[in-house]
Design a protein around this motif. Structure first.
Motif, PDB file in Angstrom:
ATOM      1  N   SER A  35     -24.040  12.798   5.656  1.00  0.00           N
ATOM      2  CA  SER A  35     -24.423  12.610   4.258  1.00  0.00           C
ATOM      3  C   SER A  35     -23.362  11.864   3.480  1.00  0.00           C
ATOM      4  CB  SER A  35     -24.695  13.968   3.594  1.00  0.00           C
ATOM      5  OG  SER A  35     -23.505  14.739   3.562  1.00  0.00           O
ATOM      6  N   LEU A  36     -23.831  11.176   2.451  1.00  0.00           N
ATOM      7  CA  LEU A  36     -22.914  10.528   1.507  1.00  0.00           C
ATOM      8  C   LEU A  36     -23.506  10.679   0.111  1.00  0.00           C
ATOM      9  CD1 LEU A  36     -24.182   7.510   0.546  1.00  0.00           C
ATOM     10  CD2 LEU A  36     -23.642   6.989   2.911  1.00  0.00           C
ATOM     11  N   ILE A  37     -22.637  10.617  -0.888  1.00  0.00           N
ATOM     12  CA  ILE A  37     -23.055  10.772  -2.280  1.00  0.00           C
ATOM     13  C   ILE A  37     -22.769   9.480  -3.032  1.00  0.00           C
ATOM     14  CG2 ILE A  37     -22.616  11.970  -4.466  1.00  0.00           C
ATOM     15  CD1 ILE A  37     -22.072  14.485  -2.856  1.00  0.00           C
ATOM     16  N   VAL A  38     -23.802   8.968  -3.703  1.00  0.00           N
ATOM     17  CA  VAL A  38     -23.637   7.800  -4.559  1.00  0.00           C
ATOM     18  C   VAL A  38     -23.827   8.264  -5.990  1.00  0.00           C
ATOM     19  CG1 VAL A  38     -24.498   5.515  -5.175  1.00  0.00           C
ATOM     20  CG2 VAL A  38     -24.531   6.235  -2.781  1.00  0.00           C
ATOM     21  N   VAL A  39     -22.812   8.003  -6.814  1.00  0.00           N
ATOM     22  CA  VAL A  39     -22.856   8.417  -8.223  1.00  0.00           C
ATOM     23  C   VAL A  39     -23.274   7.211  -9.060  1.00  0.00           C
ATOM     24  CG1 VAL A  39     -21.575   9.383 -10.153  1.00  0.00           C
ATOM     25  CG2 VAL A  39     -21.030  10.106  -7.800  1.00  0.00           C
ATOM     26  N   LYS A  40     -24.417   7.358  -9.749  1.00  0.00           N
ATOM     27  CA  LYS A  40     -24.849   6.299 -10.656  1.00  0.00           C
ATOM     28  C   LYS A  40     -24.258   6.576 -12.033  1.00  0.00           C
ATOM     29  CE  LYS A  40     -28.849   4.073 -12.783  1.00  0.00           C
ATOM     30  NZ  LYS A  40     -30.301   4.100 -12.995  1.00  0.00           N
ATOM     31  N   GLY A  53     -18.410  10.673   2.503  1.00  0.00           N
ATOM     32  CA  GLY A  53     -17.708  10.286   1.282  1.00  0.00           C
ATOM     33  C   GLY A  53     -18.633  10.075   0.099  1.00  0.00           C
ATOM     34  N   ASP A  54     -18.031   9.787  -1.068  1.00  0.00           N
ATOM     35  CA  ASP A  54     -18.816   9.531  -2.294  1.00  0.00           C
ATOM     36  C   ASP A  54     -18.360   8.233  -2.930  1.00  0.00           C
ATOM     37  OD1 ASP A  54     -16.655  10.422  -4.530  1.00  0.00           O
ATOM     38  OD2 ASP A  54     -16.627  11.862  -2.869  1.00  0.00           O
ATOM     39  N   PHE A  55     -19.306   7.577  -3.611  1.00  0.00           N
ATOM     40  CA  PHE A  55     -19.071   6.242  -4.153  1.00  0.00           C
ATOM     41  C   PHE A  55     -19.759   6.108  -5.505  1.00  0.00           C
ATOM     42  CE2 PHE A  55     -19.685   6.458   0.382  1.00  0.00           C
ATOM     43  CZ  PHE A  55     -18.444   6.045   0.859  1.00  0.00           C
ATOM     44  N   GLY A  88     -26.497  10.045 -12.277  1.00  0.00           N
ATOM     45  CA  GLY A  88     -25.658  11.119 -11.738  1.00  0.00           C
ATOM     46  C   GLY A  88     -25.548  11.056 -10.222  1.00  0.00           C
ATOM     47  N   LEU A  89     -25.567  12.252  -9.583  1.00  0.00           N
ATOM     48  CA  LEU A  89     -25.359  12.337  -8.141  1.00  0.00           C
ATOM     49  C   LEU A  89     -26.623  12.024  -7.354  1.00  0.00           C
ATOM     50  CD1 LEU A  89     -23.231  15.626  -7.936  1.00  0.00           C
ATOM     51  CD2 LEU A  89     -22.420  13.270  -8.053  1.00  0.00           C
ATOM     52  N   ASN A  90     -26.456  11.270  -6.280  1.00  0.00           N
ATOM     53  CA  ASN A  90     -27.551  10.971  -5.350  1.00  0.00           C
ATOM     54  C   ASN A  90     -27.048  11.300  -3.949  1.00  0.00           C
ATOM     55  OD1 ASN A  90     -29.793   9.202  -6.928  1.00  0.00           O
ATOM     56  ND2 ASN A  90     -27.752   8.782  -7.751  1.00  0.00           N
ATOM     57  N   ASN A  91     -27.540  12.408  -3.412  1.00  0.00           N
ATOM     58  CA  ASN A  91     -27.113  12.868  -2.087  1.00  0.00           C
ATOM     59  C   ASN A  91     -28.036  12.267  -1.024  1.00  0.00           C
ATOM     60  OD1 ASN A  91     -25.746  14.314  -0.077  1.00  0.00           O
ATOM     61  ND2 ASN A  91     -27.185  16.026  -0.217  1.00  0.00           N
ATOM     62  N   ILE A  92     -27.498  11.377  -0.202  1.00  0.00           N
ATOM     63  CA  ILE A  92     -28.285  10.689   0.824  1.00  0.00           C
ATOM     64  C   ILE A  92     -27.928  11.282   2.184  1.00  0.00           C
ATOM     65  CG2 ILE A  92     -28.871   8.458   1.845  1.00  0.00           C
ATOM     66  CD1 ILE A  92     -27.877   7.153  -0.761  1.00  0.00           C
ATOM     67  N   GLU A  93     -28.939  11.798   2.885  1.00  0.00           N
ATOM     68  CA  GLU A  93     -28.709  12.475   4.160  1.00  0.00           C
ATOM     69  C   GLU A  93     -29.413  11.769   5.320  1.00  0.00           C
ATOM     70  OE1 GLU A  93     -28.031  17.134   3.027  1.00  0.00           O
ATOM     71  OE2 GLU A  93     -30.109  16.448   3.245  1.00  0.00           O
ATOM     72  N   LEU A 147     -23.174   2.623   9.653  1.00  0.00           N
ATOM     73  CA  LEU A 147     -23.837   2.618   8.345  1.00  0.00           C
ATOM     74  C   LEU A 147     -23.067   1.711   7.395  1.00  0.00           C
ATOM     75  CD1 LEU A 147     -25.955   4.063   6.401  1.00  0.00           C
ATOM     76  CD2 LEU A 147     -24.093   5.622   5.852  1.00  0.00           C
ATOM     77  N   ARG A 148     -23.797   0.863   6.678  1.00  0.00           N
ATOM     78  CA  ARG A 148     -23.188   0.010   5.658  1.00  0.00           C
ATOM     79  C   ARG A 148     -23.981   0.141   4.366  1.00  0.00           C
ATOM     80  NH1 ARG A 148     -20.575  -5.368   8.480  1.00  0.00           N
ATOM     81  NH2 ARG A 148     -19.935  -4.359  10.427  1.00  0.00           N
ATOM     82  N   VAL A 149     -23.254   0.239   3.254  1.00  0.00           N
ATOM     83  CA  VAL A 149     -23.882   0.450   1.947  1.00  0.00           C
ATOM     84  C   VAL A 149     -23.415  -0.647   0.993  1.00  0.00           C
ATOM     85  CG1 VAL A 149     -24.256   2.072   0.049  1.00  0.00           C
ATOM     86  CG2 VAL A 149     -23.837   2.949   2.369  1.00  0.00           C
TER      87      VAL A 149
END
Length: 207
Positions: free
Chosen positions: A201-206, A103-105, A156-161, A177-179
């Protein structure tokens, strides 16, 4: 002559009478009361109450048990020693060869805190963590306690794998996993089941 003898007898009698009437003490200062039996030496007279003693009562008390309850953010305060009966790993299925998208956050903070652990059977699972293609944690061993990772975010996008380096000794590579954002607020809680080489993978949008 008789008069002289009579006079001497009277003087002697008067002197003897005067000695008898002398007080037993001529001390006219302040009287000091006798010390009580409980007072010894020059120390003040006091006694400890029965419930008081010179023993250290603190040492007699049982030590408080450590509290491993979860915090308000659901993170274990001492996860590395948290007692739990870990359930058995899932069966390694072919579908776990595929990469998994978690997912993305969105967040306005400069970083996120990531915590991961093997939430099933602890069997030596290991992962590599990268952000936008750059490895930030080359080899993380997943144990029963949470492993913390601080990820500094780019705009912007930060793709964490999370790449599974192995599958341990039982089933697939498993993890919880907890964010959390920079304010400690939870953004995500996910799990993965991966075969060796697969990625979660997850995407964190700054913003």
């Amino acid at each position: 002559m008789k008069k002289l003898i009579t006079l001497l007898i009277m003087i002697f009698s008067a002197g003897a009478y005067a000695q008898i009437e002398i007080p037993s003490s001529t001390n006219i200062g302040t009287s000091i009361p006798a010390a009580s039996e409980s007072n010894t030496g020059n120390f003040p007279a006091f006694r400890l109450k029965k419930e008081e003693n010179t023993d250290n009562n603190f040492l007699k008390k049982e030590p408080k048990k450590l509290d491993f309850r979860e915090t308000k953010n659901d993170l274990l305060t001492a996860g590395s020693v948290y007692e739990k009966k870990w359930k058995k790993d899932k069966e390694a299925k072919s579908e776990y060869k595929n990469d998994q998208y978690l997912g993305d956050f969105k967040t306005g903070g400069k970083f996120v805190e990531i915590y991961c652990r093997d939430h099933e059977f602890v069997d030596g699972d290991k992962v590599q963590i990268s952000v936008n293609g750059t490895v930030v944690e080359p080899r993380v061993s997943l144990g029963s306690g949470y492993h913390p990772i601080l990820i500094t975010l780019a705009s912007g996008l930060n793709n964490i794998e999370f790449e599974a380096l192995n599958q341990g000794s039982s089933g697939p590579n498993t993890a919880e996993l907890r964010v959390f954002d920079a304010d400690g607020q939870p953004l995500a809680q996910k799990e993965w089941n991966l075969l060796t080489g697969a990625k979660a993978s997850l995407i964190v949008v700054k913003q």
